[in-house]
Design a protein around this motif. Structure first.
Motif, PDB file in Angstrom:
ATOM      1  N   SER A  39     -16.698 126.831   8.247  1.00 49.15           N
ATOM      2  CA  SER A  39     -18.223 126.509   8.904  1.00 49.15           C
ATOM      3  C   SER A  39     -18.807 125.172   8.619  1.00 49.15           C
ATOM      4  O   SER A  39     -19.371 124.824   9.759  1.00 49.15           O
ATOM      5  CB  SER A  39     -18.951 127.314   8.101  1.00 49.15           C
ATOM      6  OG  SER A  39     -18.599 128.968   8.166  1.00 49.15           O
ATOM      7  N   TYR A  43     -19.726 122.833  11.864  1.00 47.32           N
ATOM      8  CA  TYR A  43     -21.142 122.425  11.717  1.00 47.32           C
ATOM      9  C   TYR A  43     -21.116 120.780  11.868  1.00 47.32           C
ATOM     10  O   TYR A  43     -21.988 120.329  12.542  1.00 47.32           O
ATOM     11  CB  TYR A  43     -21.959 122.518  10.395  1.00 47.32           C
ATOM     12  CG  TYR A  43     -23.469 122.461  10.346  1.00 47.32           C
ATOM     13  CD1 TYR A  43     -24.258 123.028  11.048  1.00 47.32           C
ATOM     14  CD2 TYR A  43     -24.037 121.202   9.703  1.00 47.32           C
ATOM     15  CE1 TYR A  43     -25.433 122.888  11.191  1.00 47.32           C
ATOM     16  CE2 TYR A  43     -25.326 120.919   9.753  1.00 47.32           C
ATOM     17  CZ  TYR A  43     -26.104 121.760  10.586  1.00 47.32           C
ATOM     18  OH  TYR A  43     -27.500 121.533  10.560  1.00 47.32           O
ATOM     19  N   THR A  92     -21.121 129.482  14.177  1.00 49.58           N
ATOM     20  CA  THR A  92     -21.898 130.720  14.445  1.00 49.58           C
ATOM     21  C   THR A  92     -20.661 131.912  13.898  1.00 49.58           C
ATOM     22  O   THR A  92     -21.046 132.749  12.948  1.00 49.58           O
ATOM     23  CB  THR A  92     -22.346 131.067  15.616  1.00 49.58           C
ATOM     24  OG1 THR A  92     -23.347 130.159  15.751  1.00 49.58           O
ATOM     25  CG2 THR A  92     -23.179 132.305  15.511  1.00 49.58           C
ATOM     26  N   LEU A  96     -21.400 133.735  10.256  1.00 47.11           N
ATOM     27  CA  LEU A  96     -21.874 134.985  10.289  1.00 47.11           C
ATOM     28  C   LEU A  96     -20.710 136.120  10.248  1.00 47.11           C
ATOM     29  O   LEU A  96     -21.004 137.059  10.104  1.00 47.11           O
ATOM     30  CB  LEU A  96     -22.640 135.368  11.459  1.00 47.11           C
ATOM     31  CG  LEU A  96     -23.948 134.333  11.837  1.00 47.11           C
ATOM     32  CD1 LEU A  96     -24.799 134.765  12.942  1.00 47.11           C
ATOM     33  CD2 LEU A  96     -24.877 134.776  10.637  1.00 47.11           C
ATOM     34  N   ILE A 145     -26.845 133.670  20.073  1.00 44.78           N
ATOM     35  CA  ILE A 145     -26.827 133.095  18.667  1.00 44.78           C
ATOM     36  C   ILE A 145     -27.767 133.901  17.797  1.00 44.78           C
ATOM     37  O   ILE A 145     -27.582 134.628  16.757  1.00 44.78           O
ATOM     38  CB  ILE A 145     -26.934 131.750  18.690  1.00 44.78           C
ATOM     39  CG1 ILE A 145     -25.589 131.001  18.988  1.00 44.78           C
ATOM     40  CG2 ILE A 145     -27.161 131.512  17.016  1.00 44.78           C
ATOM     41  CD1 ILE A 145     -25.815 129.499  19.293  1.00 44.78           C
ATOM     42  N   ALA A 149     -27.077 136.761  14.890  1.00 39.19           N
ATOM     43  CA  ALA A 149     -27.697 136.568  13.587  1.00 39.19           C
ATOM     44  C   ALA A 149     -28.450 137.922  13.131  1.00 39.19           C
ATOM     45  O   ALA A 149     -28.404 138.141  11.890  1.00 39.19           O
ATOM     46  CB  ALA A 149     -28.678 135.360  13.393  1.00 39.19           C
ATOM     47  N   PHE A 163     -29.066 131.568   7.914  1.00 40.08           N
ATOM     48  CA  PHE A 163     -28.699 131.251   9.178  1.00 40.08           C
ATOM     49  C   PHE A 163     -30.037 131.222  10.032  1.00 40.08           C
ATOM     50  O   PHE A 163     -30.365 130.192  10.709  1.00 40.08           O
ATOM     51  CB  PHE A 163     -27.479 132.102   9.858  1.00 40.08           C
ATOM     52  CG  PHE A 163     -27.063 131.814  11.186  1.00 40.08           C
ATOM     53  CD1 PHE A 163     -26.052 130.510  11.192  1.00 40.08           C
ATOM     54  CD2 PHE A 163     -27.768 132.160  12.460  1.00 40.08           C
ATOM     55  CE1 PHE A 163     -25.610 130.479  12.625  1.00 40.08           C
ATOM     56  CE2 PHE A 163     -27.263 131.829  13.526  1.00 40.08           C
ATOM     57  CZ  PHE A 163     -26.412 130.955  13.743  1.00 40.08           C
ATOM     58  N   TRP A 167     -31.732 127.935  11.660  1.00 39.38           N
ATOM     59  CA  TRP A 167     -31.713 127.583  13.147  1.00 39.38           C
ATOM     60  C   TRP A 167     -32.760 127.993  13.928  1.00 39.38           C
ATOM     61  O   TRP A 167     -32.845 127.608  15.140  1.00 39.38           O
ATOM     62  CB  TRP A 167     -30.352 128.329  13.750  1.00 39.38           C
ATOM     63  CG  TRP A 167     -29.111 127.903  13.301  1.00 39.38           C
ATOM     64  CD1 TRP A 167     -28.386 127.999  12.033  1.00 39.38           C
ATOM     65  CD2 TRP A 167     -28.166 127.070  14.130  1.00 39.38           C
ATOM     66  NE1 TRP A 167     -27.182 127.207  12.301  1.00 39.38           N
ATOM     67  CE2 TRP A 167     -27.167 126.368  13.237  1.00 39.38           C
ATOM     68  CE3 TRP A 167     -28.490 126.437  15.294  1.00 39.38           C
ATOM     69  CZ2 TRP A 167     -26.317 125.693  13.694  1.00 39.38           C
ATOM     70  CZ3 TRP A 167     -27.417 125.634  15.777  1.00 39.38           C
ATOM     71  CH2 TRP A 167     -26.272 125.135  15.044  1.00 39.38           C
TER      72      TRP A 167
END
Length: 188
Positions: A39, A43, A92, A96, A145, A149, A163, A167
């Motif tokens: 992740s 990122y 994502t 997640l 997204i 989430a 998250f 975000w």
């Protein structure tokens, strides 16, 4: 203030912003190396390509890095946005844990990533077309997204709360930029 003083202030704020992005890239890269969590790698890559986009969009890349290369200046924006979105979706997906949460969202994200890859060579054919498609895809990504989430949070993934908090600001900023690009919000 004089125009020159104002310009120095604005330029200083831009370079502060670039510095924050660079620190985020390095920090998350360090966390990736330390903990081997993919992740953080995705990122860092998405932030790097976002940094490239802003360097192009604001003209600082042309001014300070690639000099008189019109080719880089013209094509770097859509390419960097497409690649950044690919890594945002990959982040994502991993953060997640979407493969366990929703197979449907997993498939949609994979299809969008392929479409983003296809936009890269198309950008050499028609920048205007690709920029319009990127704007529309960007809106779709924001909602996808957020949906991912919320579904992840609803299914018990506690990381989804962080998250969503992290975000939300980015998504609000992106929505405002997209609405401005579509002419829905006026610019001055």
């Amino acid at each position: 203030k004089t125009i020159l003083e104002n310009k120095f202030l604005v330029e200083g704020l831009f370079f502060f912003f670039y510095g924050v992005l660079i620190v985020m890239i390095l920090y998350n890269g360090f966390i990736f190396i330390t903990f081997r969590s993919p992740s953080y790698f995705y990122y860092s890559l998405s932030t790097f390509f976002l940094l490239l986009f802003y360097l192009v969009h604001l003209g600082h890349g042309f001014q300070y890095f690639w000099g008189n290369s019109i080719l880089i200046q013209n094509y770097m924006a859509p390419i960097s946005i497409a690649i950044s979105w690919i890594f945002v979706m990959e982040f994502t997906f991993h953060f997640l844990d979407l493969s366990k949460i929703s197979r449907r969202l997993y498939k949609i994200i994979r299809i969008l990533q392929i479409l983003y890859l296809l936009l890269i060579p198309i950008s050499f054919y028609s920048l205007l077309l690709v920029n319009r498609i990127l704007t529309l895809f960007g809106l779709a990504n924001v909602f996808l997204i957020l949906m991912a989430a919320f579904i992840s949070l609803k299914r018990g993934n506690k990381a989804a709360r962080f998250f969503l908090i992290g975000w939300s600001i980015l998504i609000i900023g992106f929505l405002l930029l997209t609405l401005k690009s579509l002419g829905i919000i006026p610019t001055n």
